[in-house]
Design an enzyme around this catalytic site. Sequence first.
Site, mmCIF file in Angstrom:
data_model
loop_
_atom_site.group_PDB
_atom_site.id
_atom_site.type_symbol
_atom_site.label_atom_id
_atom_site.label_comp_id
_atom_site.label_asym_id
_atom_site.label_seq_id
_atom_site.Cartn_x
_atom_site.Cartn_y
_atom_site.Cartn_z
ATOM 1 N N HIS A 118 -3.497 9.956 -27.828
ATOM 2 C CA HIS A 118 -4.093 9.516 -29.085
ATOM 3 C C HIS A 118 -3.058 9.144 -30.136
ATOM 4 O O HIS A 118 -3.413 8.669 -31.212
ATOM 5 C CB HIS A 118 -5.054 10.588 -29.633
ATOM 6 C CG HIS A 118 -4.391 11.836 -30.130
ATOM 7 N ND1 HIS A 118 -4.245 12.963 -29.349
ATOM 8 C CD2 HIS A 118 -3.837 12.142 -31.327
ATOM 9 C CE1 HIS A 118 -3.654 13.912 -30.053
ATOM 10 N NE2 HIS A 118 -3.389 13.437 -31.249
ATOM 11 N N GLY A 144 0.297 16.743 -36.837
ATOM 12 C CA GLY A 144 1.676 16.341 -36.593
ATOM 13 C C GLY A 144 2.263 16.981 -35.352
ATOM 14 O O GLY A 144 3.262 16.510 -34.816
ATOM 15 N N SER A 170 0.694 17.063 -32.495
ATOM 16 C CA SER A 170 0.169 16.373 -31.321
ATOM 17 C C SER A 170 1.284 15.830 -30.437
ATOM 18 O O SER A 170 2.252 15.250 -30.930
ATOM 19 C CB SER A 170 -0.721 15.205 -31.750
ATOM 20 O OG SER A 170 -2.009 15.630 -32.070
ATOM 21 N N SER A 222 -2.759 18.417 -27.321
ATOM 22 C CA SER A 222 -3.817 17.439 -27.527
ATOM 23 C C SER A 222 -4.502 17.650 -28.873
ATOM 24 O O SER A 222 -4.523 16.761 -29.716
ATOM 25 C CB SER A 222 -4.845 17.522 -26.404
ATOM 26 O OG SER A 222 -5.952 16.689 -26.650
ATOM 27 N N ASP A 224 -5.779 12.541 -22.446
ATOM 28 C CA ASP A 224 -4.990 12.495 -23.675
ATOM 29 C C ASP A 224 -3.517 12.586 -23.311
ATOM 30 O O ASP A 224 -2.852 13.583 -23.574
ATOM 31 C CB ASP A 224 -5.383 13.612 -24.637
ATOM 32 C CG ASP A 224 -4.847 13.377 -26.056
ATOM 33 O OD1 ASP A 224 -4.251 12.303 -26.283
ATOM 34 O OD2 ASP A 224 -5.034 14.256 -26.907
#
Length: 390
Positions: A234, A342, A344, A359, A262
Amino acid sequence: MRRTRLAHAALAALLVLGGLSAAGTFPASATGSTTEPATSARSAEPAADGIVTAMQRDLGLTRTQAVARLAAEKAAATLAPEARRTAGAAYAGSWFDAPSGRLTVALTQEAPAAARRAIERSGAAVRTAEHSARQLDAAKARIDRLTAPPGVGGWHVDPKAGTVVVEVVRGKRADNDVQRFLSLARRTGPVTVEASAAPRTLAAGTVGGDPYYTGNVRCSIGFSVYGGFVTAGHCGQPGAGVSGWDHSYIGTFQGSSFPDNDYAWVSVGSGWWTVPVVLGWGTVSDQLVRGSAVAPVGSSVCRSGSTSHWHCGTVLALDETVNYSQGAVHQLTKTNACAEPGDSGGSFITGDQAQGVTSGGWGNCSSGGETWFQPINEILGRYGLTLHTY
């Protein structure tokens, strides 16, 4: 990439801790990594000193307890796939039991006595279960084919409970769409319902830190692979350019999938290079990566990200389907390590074994919460990548 940090990571001696091997009759085998067996001499040490320090802080352990737990988890991770093969169709799931320091293997009543004895001799505890893992996985797969409303947070197989757990967002249980979904889910097999917070991804707008950027989104590097690094899908689409902590050009998203999955990978060039290191952010020492053996449910896991840095927790569930607002994502691992926007794409690691990339989740690192990661071995297999290990 920051030269001083890399020099530190490459040259640090990193205090390592002796591990224990699984006892019993099962042969040693790799458990997920295609590049290096989990039981090789190079992966014999369960963790660097920083991992132990973080586990003391986040899991409330003494140093002795943290060292012992890492060794026991390493043995359990090696034993788990062998136990599954031995049990065959009678296998009903397994998990790491932290109080006893042992792997627990669930078997149906139809399990052959010889298989039960072999698993017990290996050092694992054995429990009797009503439903096999195959039956529970089939029930979850049927739920995966349903369209979940926003009031459903996700679902996963819980081997301890012997059911598929469907998580409903708090306050949404009475929603008509949720009720219809639960009615259909219960027809697939054994289902229990639990309350949860609404899941969200953990990308963030451009702020300071040690991240990578794509457009106005800040995310975190997961793990180095030969030719680049893996991260969350993402965070960027194929072809999107990526800049580093200093805003210099790193490379390009070569592959990306979100939702449904993801995960993504980014090629590296322009003077950047890859190293088998997870950043400790000064909280702990930078960590070396030696493989990607899958940690069973119940194992400790630590996470590194560009917002909240180092935090540890426990693996709560494997193969969970998470229903984000953008759509369902499958085969995620659930943990109670905290994360914030942040983080991720950042690294999840158990001992020195890569587990996956961040994720999403709910909560924060002040009040606590839960997070999900995309398993690393799935990403490597999807794109034909090789994990960069030490």
